[in-house]
Each structure stands twice: as structure tokens, then as C-alpha cells.
Design a protein around this motif. Sequence first.
Motif, PDB file in Angstrom:
ATOM      1  N   ILE A  50      -2.375  -6.795  -8.456  1.00  0.00           N
ATOM      2  CA  ILE A  50      -1.802  -6.527  -9.778  1.00  0.00           C
ATOM      3  C   ILE A  50      -1.979  -5.045 -10.078  1.00  0.00           C
ATOM      4  N   GLU A  51      -0.881  -4.354 -10.335  1.00  0.00           N
ATOM      5  CA  GLU A  51      -0.913  -2.931 -10.638  1.00  0.00           C
ATOM      6  C   GLU A  51      -0.501  -2.706 -12.096  1.00  0.00           C
ATOM      7  N   ALA A  52      -1.271  -1.881 -12.797  1.00  0.00           N
ATOM      8  CA  ALA A  52      -0.995  -1.587 -14.205  1.00  0.00           C
ATOM      9  C   ALA A  52      -0.531  -0.146 -14.341  1.00  0.00           C
ATOM     10  N   ASP A  53       0.646   0.030 -14.917  1.00  0.00           N
ATOM     11  CA  ASP A  53       1.199   1.373 -15.129  1.00  0.00           C
ATOM     12  C   ASP A  53       0.950   1.829 -16.562  1.00  0.00           C
ATOM     13  N   GLY A  54       0.866   3.126 -16.726  1.00  0.00           N
ATOM     14  CA  GLY A  54       0.665   3.678 -18.057  1.00  0.00           C
ATOM     15  C   GLY A  54       1.975   3.884 -18.788  1.00  0.00           C
ATOM     16  N   TRP A  55       1.968   4.786 -19.744  1.00  0.00           N
ATOM     17  CA  TRP A  55       3.157   5.073 -20.540  1.00  0.00           C
ATOM     18  C   TRP A  55       4.173   5.820 -19.690  1.00  0.00           C
ATOM     19  N   ALA A  56       5.434   5.526 -19.921  1.00  0.00           N
ATOM     20  CA  ALA A  56       6.500   6.128 -19.105  1.00  0.00           C
ATOM     21  C   ALA A  56       6.542   7.634 -19.254  1.00  0.00           C
ATOM     22  N   PHE A  57       6.191   8.153 -20.445  1.00  0.00           N
ATOM     23  CA  PHE A  57       6.336   9.594 -20.646  1.00  0.00           C
ATOM     24  C   PHE A  57       5.362  10.388 -19.782  1.00  0.00           C
ATOM     25  N   HIS A  58       4.323   9.735 -19.244  1.00  0.00           N
ATOM     26  CA  HIS A  58       3.387  10.410 -18.354  1.00  0.00           C
ATOM     27  C   HIS A  58       3.914  10.463 -16.922  1.00  0.00           C
ATOM     28  N   SER A  59       4.904   9.664 -16.621  1.00  0.00           N
ATOM     29  CA  SER A  59       5.372   9.554 -15.236  1.00  0.00           C
ATOM     30  C   SER A  59       6.231  10.751 -14.850  1.00  0.00           C
ATOM     31  N   ASP A  60       6.146  11.121 -13.588  1.00  0.00           N
ATOM     32  CA  ASP A  60       7.068  12.114 -13.038  1.00  0.00           C
ATOM     33  C   ASP A  60       7.491  11.622 -11.654  1.00  0.00           C
ATOM     34  N   GLN A  61       8.372  12.364 -11.018  1.00  0.00           N
ATOM     35  CA  GLN A  61       8.933  11.909  -9.752  1.00  0.00           C
ATOM     36  C   GLN A  61       7.869  11.781  -8.677  1.00  0.00           C
ATOM     37  N   GLU A  62       6.897  12.697  -8.671  1.00  0.00           N
ATOM     38  CA  GLU A  62       5.846  12.666  -7.642  1.00  0.00           C
ATOM     39  C   GLU A  62       4.984  11.407  -7.794  1.00  0.00           C
ATOM     40  N   VAL A  63       4.606  11.103  -9.039  1.00  0.00           N
ATOM     41  CA  VAL A  63       3.796   9.903  -9.289  1.00  0.00           C
ATOM     42  C   VAL A  63       4.584   8.653  -8.928  1.00  0.00           C
ATOM     43  N   PHE A  64       5.860   8.633  -9.316  1.00  0.00           N
ATOM     44  CA  PHE A  64       6.722   7.489  -9.018  1.00  0.00           C
ATOM     45  C   PHE A  64       6.794   7.250  -7.510  1.00  0.00           C
ATOM     46  N   GLN A  65       7.009   8.321  -6.753  1.00  0.00           N
ATOM     47  CA  GLN A  65       7.131   8.192  -5.299  1.00  0.00           C
ATOM     48  C   GLN A  65       5.820   7.718  -4.680  1.00  0.00           C
ATOM     49  N   HIS A  66       4.704   8.265  -5.140  1.00  0.00           N
ATOM     50  CA  HIS A  66       3.389   7.882  -4.602  1.00  0.00           C
ATOM     51  C   HIS A  66       3.127   6.397  -4.847  1.00  0.00           C
ATOM     52  N   ASP A  67       3.455   5.923  -6.049  1.00  0.00           N
ATOM     53  CA  ASP A  67       3.219   4.512  -6.381  1.00  0.00           C
ATOM     54  C   ASP A  67       4.033   3.589  -5.488  1.00  0.00           C
ATOM     55  N   ARG A  68       5.257   3.992  -5.180  1.00  0.00           N
ATOM     56  CA  ARG A  68       6.110   3.130  -4.347  1.00  0.00           C
ATOM     57  C   ARG A  68       5.630   3.101  -2.891  1.00  0.00           C
ATOM     58  N   VAL A  69       5.189   4.238  -2.380  1.00  0.00           N
ATOM     59  CA  VAL A  69       4.643   4.271  -1.015  1.00  0.00           C
ATOM     60  C   VAL A  69       3.410   3.381  -0.936  1.00  0.00           C
ATOM     61  N   ARG A  70       2.558   3.506  -1.957  1.00  0.00           N
ATOM     62  CA  ARG A  70       1.333   2.706  -2.024  1.00  0.00           C
ATOM     63  C   ARG A  70       1.655   1.210  -2.097  1.00  0.00           C
ATOM     64  N   GLN A  71       2.644   0.866  -2.906  1.00  0.00           N
ATOM     65  CA  GLN A  71       3.042  -0.535  -3.059  1.00  0.00           C
ATOM     66  C   GLN A  71       3.560  -1.097  -1.736  1.00  0.00           C
ATOM     67  N   ASN A  72       4.328  -0.307  -1.011  1.00  0.00           N
ATOM     68  CA  ASN A  72       4.851  -0.758   0.289  1.00  0.00           C
ATOM     69  C   ASN A  72       3.721  -0.993   1.292  1.00  0.00           C
ATOM     70  N   GLU A  73       2.727  -0.120   1.275  1.00  0.00           N
ATOM     71  CA  GLU A  73       1.595  -0.280   2.193  1.00  0.00           C
ATOM     72  C   GLU A  73       0.865  -1.599   1.912  1.00  0.00           C
ATOM     73  N   ILE A  74       0.670  -1.915   0.649  1.00  0.00           N
ATOM     74  CA  ILE A  74      -0.005  -3.160   0.280  1.00  0.00           C
ATOM     75  C   ILE A  74       0.831  -4.360   0.727  1.00  0.00           C
ATOM     76  N   ALA A  75       2.146  -4.291   0.489  1.00  0.00           N
ATOM     77  CA  ALA A  75       3.035  -5.402   0.857  1.00  0.00           C
ATOM     78  C   ALA A  75       3.070  -5.606   2.371  1.00  0.00           C
ATOM     79  N   LEU A  76       3.026  -4.523   3.143  1.00  0.00           N
ATOM     80  CA  LEU A  76       3.076  -4.635   4.599  1.00  0.00           C
ATOM     81  C   LEU A  76       1.815  -5.275   5.179  1.00  0.00           C
ATOM     82  N   MET A  77       0.744  -5.314   4.390  1.00  0.00           N
ATOM     83  CA  MET A  77      -0.481  -5.997   4.826  1.00  0.00           C
ATOM     84  C   MET A  77      -0.483  -7.466   4.405  1.00  0.00           C
ATOM     85  N   GLY A  78       0.695  -7.954   3.949  1.00  0.00           N
ATOM     86  CA  GLY A  78       0.835  -9.366   3.631  1.00  0.00           C
ATOM     87  C   GLY A  78       0.473  -9.742   2.208  1.00  0.00           C
TER      88      GLY A  78
END
Length: 299
Positions: free
Chosen positions: A229-257
Motif C-alpha cells: 500500500i503506497e500513500a501519496d501526498g498532495w498533488a501540488f508537491h508532485s513534479d515529473q521527477e517524483v512521478f517517474q521515480h514512484d512509477r519505477v519503484r511501483q514496477n519493481e515491487i510488482a515484478l517481485m509478485g
Amino acid sequence: MIDDYLRGHDGVITLAQAKLAGLSQDAVNRRVRSGKWLRCSPGVYFADDRPFTESARVRAAVWSAGPNAAASGLAAAWWHEVTKYPPDTVEVTIPRTGHHPQRLGVRLRRRDLDPTDIVERRGLRVTALALTVVEAAARRGGGAKLMDNALQRHTELRDLWRAHLRNKGRHGSPAARRLLIAAADGARSEAERLLIKLLRGAQITGWKANYRLGRCVIDVAFPAHKLAIEADGWAFHSDQEVFQHDRVRQNEIALMGWQVLRFTWLDLTEYPQRVTAEIRFAIECRSGASASFRTGAAR
């Protein structure tokens, strides 16, 4: 001149404005008797040759409260185009010494506003954007979603804090302060705390906070079910770098089943029951899948 004025002000006009435009009291009365002008309140009229729009409704409500009145709360937020929909009840702030009676569809708030906190927009006095956001977010129907949206597109957090501190003690001040603190916190850590509080309140067990999996640290993990379970903060804090990092991280977790569920600050604050229901459902599904796998392996 009168027609131009009415066209620019949603068909609404006050007696004082009509007189400045050259009409006498008798001329105004004739228009009312003929049905050309409808009386909204003492000294405020609507020209009945056009639709009575939401803008006309808000304008009439504010002008009915006197020349020192200003739209505030959700009405001001709609006027500033921070929200899409006008409120059913128009909030109007008037000076403490004002004696205008309450009217159906209007909520009067008596408070002396700092001149900094009043602006004129499209010919109507409204609370300035920063104060509007701080107050509207504390109203039912506003909330974190309104403030987050405003911070993404319209204003900055420091301006909201300044407006809040200039107006301490107003209606909704404690709720606004909590939202501002959450936003200032970056809200990812605050969102994690909210998530844990929801899990405890719903008596959902079997989870671990800040669970390390490979190179990743999962906000809240259910190791037995391989559920993250991943909890995100307020959208106004997000930027493209954070968005990209979160998605890479999410894929790594998913690839481990593991299955990954993401919840935003708005999910956690506005729809907590939905969040816990989805987590319960995911646990049940993962439990069922694990049981089926074990049965198949045994055969």
C-alpha cells in the motif's frame, strides 16, 4: 448606459447604481411596476429580459447585503473559478456593525476584513484569492481537494498561511490550520500516518509500516499476502521527477509478485471507507489466490 451596465453585471443593478446612471426613483418604480425589473431585495433589482443565472444569483445576494459586503467561502471560490459549481447557499461577509437580516439562500458572516483581503472581480467585491481558498477549504464541500487544486493552479502555500494568520479566530479557522499544516508537511509522511490510523480504526491487521523489499521501502506492506500500500501526498508537491521515480519503484515491487495499491491524500481524507474496503478486498483476493496456488501445488 443602463443596458450596458446590466449586460456587464448579469442583469443585476442596485438603486444607487441606477441613480448614478441617471434614473430617478420614479423611473425605477415604473420599471418594477411594468415587470421589466424584478425586486430581489430592498434596493436590488434584476432586469427580467434575460435568464437569471448563477452569477446573477451570487451578485444579487452580495449586493443585497450592502455596499461593504463581499462574497466569501465557497461562493467566492466559485467566483474566482477555483471550483466548478456554485454553492446552494451564498456566503456573504459583512462588517460587524452590519444589520442586514438573514435571507433564504444567503449565509451572512459578520467580520471586519483587512483591505488586503478584499478584491473586486467582475464588478463584485469578493474575498481575495488566498483568504477565499483558506476559508472555502474549511467549508463542507471544500476540503483538501479544493485547497490542493488551488495550490496546483492558482496560489502558493505561503500566501495561504499569511491570509490565515491575518484572520485568526474566524469560522473554520482550526480546520483550515490543519489543512495548511498537512500541506506544509509535504503530506507524504502525513498521508502515511493517516493510512496507518485508518488501518487501526478498521481493525485491519497483518501489516508492517516502512517494509523493505529489495531496493524499495513500502509505506505499508502485508507480507503474508504480498500486498503493498503506497500513500501519496498532495498533488501540488508532485513534479515529473517524483512521478517517474514512484512509477519505477511501483514496477519493481510488482515484478517481485506483489500487488500495489496507491491512495492519495484526497482518498485518505475524503473517502476513508472506500480505502479500507479496497484494502480488505485486495487481502481477500490475495488470500484466495494463495490458497488456490497451494492446493494446485499439493495435487
